[in-house]
Design a protein around this motif. Structure first.
Motif, PDB file in Angstrom:
ATOM      1  N   CYS A 204       0.711  -1.109   0.111  1.00  0.00           N
ATOM      2  CA  CYS A 204      -0.165  -0.079   0.001  1.00  0.00           C
ATOM      3  C   CYS A 204       0.846   1.341   0.016  1.00  0.00           C
ATOM      4  O   CYS A 204       0.485   2.265  -0.704  1.00  0.00           O
ATOM      5  CB  CYS A 204      -0.989   0.022   1.125  1.00  0.00           C
ATOM      6  SG  CYS A 204      -2.231  -1.321   1.133  1.00  0.00           S
ATOM      7  N   ARG A 205       1.874   1.293   0.740  1.00  0.00           N
ATOM      8  CA  ARG A 205       2.754   2.390   0.802  1.00  0.00           C
ATOM      9  C   ARG A 205       3.561   2.682  -0.592  1.00  0.00           C
ATOM     10  O   ARG A 205       3.701   3.589  -1.029  1.00  0.00           O
ATOM     11  CB  ARG A 205       4.023   2.217   1.710  1.00  0.00           C
ATOM     12  CG  ARG A 205       4.803   3.334   2.039  1.00  0.00           C
ATOM     13  CD  ARG A 205       6.223   3.374   1.288  1.00  0.00           C
ATOM     14  NE  ARG A 205       6.779   1.952   1.808  1.00  0.00           N
ATOM     15  CZ  ARG A 205       7.781   1.412   1.357  1.00  0.00           C
ATOM     16  NH1 ARG A 205       8.115   1.813   0.004  1.00  0.00           N
ATOM     17  NH2 ARG A 205       8.368   0.328   1.868  1.00  0.00           N
TER      18      ARG A 205
ATOM     19  N   ALA B  27       6.340  -0.102   7.649  1.00  0.00           N
ATOM     20  CA  ALA B  27       5.997  -0.247   6.233  1.00  0.00           C
ATOM     21  C   ALA B  27       6.465   1.116   5.438  1.00  0.00           C
ATOM     22  O   ALA B  27       6.593   1.312   4.503  1.00  0.00           O
ATOM     23  CB  ALA B  27       4.452  -0.515   6.121  1.00  0.00           C
ATOM     24  N   GLY B  28       7.026   2.082   6.405  1.00  0.00           N
ATOM     25  CA  GLY B  28       7.434   3.332   5.951  1.00  0.00           C
ATOM     26  C   GLY B  28       6.684   4.505   5.834  1.00  0.00           C
ATOM     27  O   GLY B  28       6.827   5.467   5.065  1.00  0.00           O
TER      28      GLY B  28
ATOM     29  N   SER C  39      -2.314   8.110   8.010  1.00  0.00           N
ATOM     30  CA  SER C  39      -0.824   8.061   7.955  1.00  0.00           C
ATOM     31  C   SER C  39      -0.328   8.671   6.397  1.00  0.00           C
ATOM     32  O   SER C  39      -1.091   8.473   5.309  1.00  0.00           O
ATOM     33  CB  SER C  39      -0.257   6.688   7.926  1.00  0.00           C
ATOM     34  OG  SER C  39      -0.538   5.785   6.762  1.00  0.00           O
ATOM     35  N   ILE C  40       0.770   9.178   6.494  1.00  0.00           N
ATOM     36  CA  ILE C  40       1.300   9.852   5.423  1.00  0.00           C
ATOM     37  C   ILE C  40       2.483   9.268   4.689  1.00  0.00           C
ATOM     38  O   ILE C  40       3.347   8.805   5.761  1.00  0.00           O
ATOM     39  CB  ILE C  40       1.644  11.349   5.535  1.00  0.00           C
ATOM     40  CG1 ILE C  40       0.378  11.913   6.095  1.00  0.00           C
ATOM     41  CG2 ILE C  40       2.192  11.971   4.400  1.00  0.00           C
ATOM     42  CD1 ILE C  40      -0.693  12.176   5.329  1.00  0.00           C
ATOM     43  N   LYS C  41       2.642   9.081   3.632  1.00  0.00           N
ATOM     44  CA  LYS C  41       4.064   8.609   3.059  1.00  0.00           C
ATOM     45  C   LYS C  41       5.103   9.961   3.011  1.00  0.00           C
ATOM     46  O   LYS C  41       4.796  10.835   2.072  1.00  0.00           O
ATOM     47  CB  LYS C  41       3.757   7.917   1.707  1.00  0.00           C
ATOM     48  CG  LYS C  41       5.183   7.490   0.828  1.00  0.00           C
ATOM     49  CD  LYS C  41       4.703   6.729  -0.531  1.00  0.00           C
ATOM     50  CE  LYS C  41       6.277   6.290  -1.077  1.00  0.00           C
ATOM     51  NZ  LYS C  41       5.900   5.907  -2.353  1.00  0.00           N
ATOM     52  N   PRO C  42       6.172   9.628   3.486  1.00  0.00           N
ATOM     53  CA  PRO C  42       7.070  10.873   3.581  1.00  0.00           C
ATOM     54  C   PRO C  42       7.651  11.135   2.177  1.00  0.00           C
ATOM     55  O   PRO C  42       7.759  10.269   1.418  1.00  0.00           O
ATOM     56  CB  PRO C  42       8.326  10.294   4.376  1.00  0.00           C
ATOM     57  CG  PRO C  42       7.576   9.189   5.112  1.00  0.00           C
ATOM     58  CD  PRO C  42       6.725   8.561   4.281  1.00  0.00           C
TER      59      PRO C  42
END
Length: 248
Positions: free
Chosen positions: A151-152, A210-211, A244-247
């Protein structure tokens, strides 16, 4: 090319295949989701609007956003996202859900790209999205961490994931298993496995592994008097949702 690994659990998929035709029956096997849907949409739209600075008072506030609904079922979330202007892909590992979703979208005058596929296959194909909706899926997969990694990978840098699931504690067993499946009979017996439920702290840890960068979590709380759901800042004891946010 080697086929992408999958976290799909065939026994879990079989459960939802058997119920596919009832997705849009508000009094059928998916009655709990129909009841929960307004509360889910309230949280999802608020998170998306906040993250991407969108004005919900406009006619198509999510125009220009590409949204993936993983485990889309019959389209209960994909259709509202499309109505808000998003470019929506609905993906489900249960093949029988897809024609149901396609027919309903067509009847509703909506264009939604429904696919019988998995998160891992989409990630392997290099698909990218601004938002991934991952609602009530993680408790059904064979490997939550591998699934969340996929998903990430599907998110653009700075992208948003909304992930909901069920807490694991005695109350959730009473409410979600005994109550929903045995007493109220909202769901067929065996729909959920309590051992697969995930606590909020466990999910936050999995998201970080998961990042992803978890930024919010709320509870979905059912009121048996008003027969409705509401969001709660503190009560995450049964159903809950995270952002949640992906950096970048």
């Amino acid at each position: 090319m080697q086929a992408p690994q999958t976290t799909v659990d065939p026994s879990e998929i079989a459960k939802f295949e058997a119920m596919a035709a009832e997705w849009w029956d508000e009094n059928g096997k998916f009655k709990p989701l129909h009841m929960l849907n307004p509360c889910r949409l309230d949280y999802i739209t608020t998170q998306i609007a906040g993250e991407f600075d969108r004005d919900m008072a406009t006619s198509e506030p999510f125009k220009g956003l590409r949204i993936l609904d993983i485990g889309c079922g019959g389209g209960l979330l994909a259709e509202p996202m499309a109505r808000l202007g998003a470019d929506v892909v609905g993906a489900d590992a249960a093949e029988r859900n897809i024609p149901v979703a396609r027919v309903h979208a067509e009847q509703s005058g909506l264009t939604i790209d429904y696919r019988h596929t998995t998160a891992e296959a989409l990630a392997a194909a290099g698909e990218q999205f601004d938002v991934v909706l991952n609602m009530e899926v993680v408790e059904h997969v064979a490997s939550p961490i591998d699934y969340l990694i996929a998903c990430r990978q599907l998110l653009k840098p700075g992208g948003l994931q909304v992930c909901s699931t069920l807490n694991r504690n005695p109350k959730s067993y009473v409410m979600a298993i005994i109550g929903a499946e045995h007493v109220m009979r909202w769901l067929p017996k065996g729909t959920h496995e309590w051992s697969k439920f995930i606590t909020p702290d466990e999910l936050y840890d999995l998201l970080r592994q998961a990042g992803m960068d978890p930024v919010d979590r709320k509870g979905f709380v059912f009121n048996p008097i008003t027969w409705s759901w509401k969001l709660s800042d503190r009560d995450l004891s049964v159903n809950y949702v995270t952002a949640s946010i992906k950096p970048a």
